[in-house]
Design an enzyme around this catalytic site. Structure first.
Site: not given
Ligand code: GAR
Length: 199
Positions: A15, A17, A67, A92, A95, A109, A111, A138, A147, A175
């Site tokens: 979490g 982000n 799903r 993860m 959808l 999202n 990525h 991105s 993605d 970043a």
């Molecule tokens: C992040 O690096 C995000 O970009 C990636 O998972 C991580 C989550 O970290 N997302 C993906 O790979 C989605 N395809 P966080 O839980 O610390 O935000």
């Protein structure tokens, strides 16, 4: 300022982000506010973090559910919270089409690659193996293909000699934490402007 857009964040793990989005939303001029943090994992550390910040949370494990049924439960929780937008932040899950369609143009999202390069998992390993000069991240709109939606913004991150997947991902994460709040805020502002007929 006009009323803030209501944001739900979906996550599966750490979490960080979500935290970046949340701390950015503490600024008075931020155009969005987080109304819900939801997860497919009740033990996701990101949920605890949100709770500590006084944000409503919701969790429903996906195990044993189709799903589309699980997506419907998440969708109902997000709608009950009154969300206008969804930010996927390390959610993860692939959808279902119906869920994606219901949030078309309102689900973003982040990525950890310079899309269209390296969709899916192990993005940093793949950038290193390819001998790329840069990795990065991105922010894109979510469409039914994984993605694959339109990219709103990217940040390039130089790969250093001696980088491994851990060191590169740690730097890309810095970043990510800057790119996501900024891009989401700009997107919400643009859409609000159009809705008002002001821009
Ligand atoms: C992040 O690096 C995000 O970009 C990636 O998972 C991580 C989550 O970290 N997302 C993906 O790979 C989605 N395809 P966080 O839980 O610390 O935000």
């Amino acid at each position: 300022m006009a009323e803030r857009a209501k944001l739900a964040v979906l996550l599966s793990g750490r979490g960080s982000n979500m935290a970046a989005l949340l701390y950015a939303a503490k600024a008075q001029d931020c155009p969005y506010a987080i109304v819900l943090v939801a997860s497919n994992d009740p033990d996701a550390p990101g949920l605890q973090l949100a709770q500590a910040e006084g944000i409503a949370t919701f969790a429903r494990p996906h195990k044993g559910m189709a799903r589309s049924d699980h997506d419907a439960v998440m969708d109902a929780a997000v709608r009950a919270a009154g969300a206008d937008y969804i930010a996927l932040a390390g959610y993860m899950r692939i959808l279902s089409e119906g869920f994606v369609r219901g949030w078309q143009g309102r689900m973003l999202n982040i990525h950890p690659s310079l899309l269209p390069k390296y969709k899916g998992l192990h993005t940093h390993e793949r950038a290193l193996e390819a001998g790329d000069s840069h990795g990065g991240c991105s922010v894109h709109l979510v469409t039914a293909e994984l993605d694959d939606g339109p990219v709103l913004a990217q940040t390039e991150v130089a790969i250093l000699p001696g980088d491994d997947a851990d060191s590169l991902s740690a730097r890309v994460l810095i970043a990510e934490h800057q790119l996501y709040p900024r891009t989401l805020a700009a997107y919400v502002r643009t859409r609000a402007g159009h809705a008002d007929g002001a821009g």
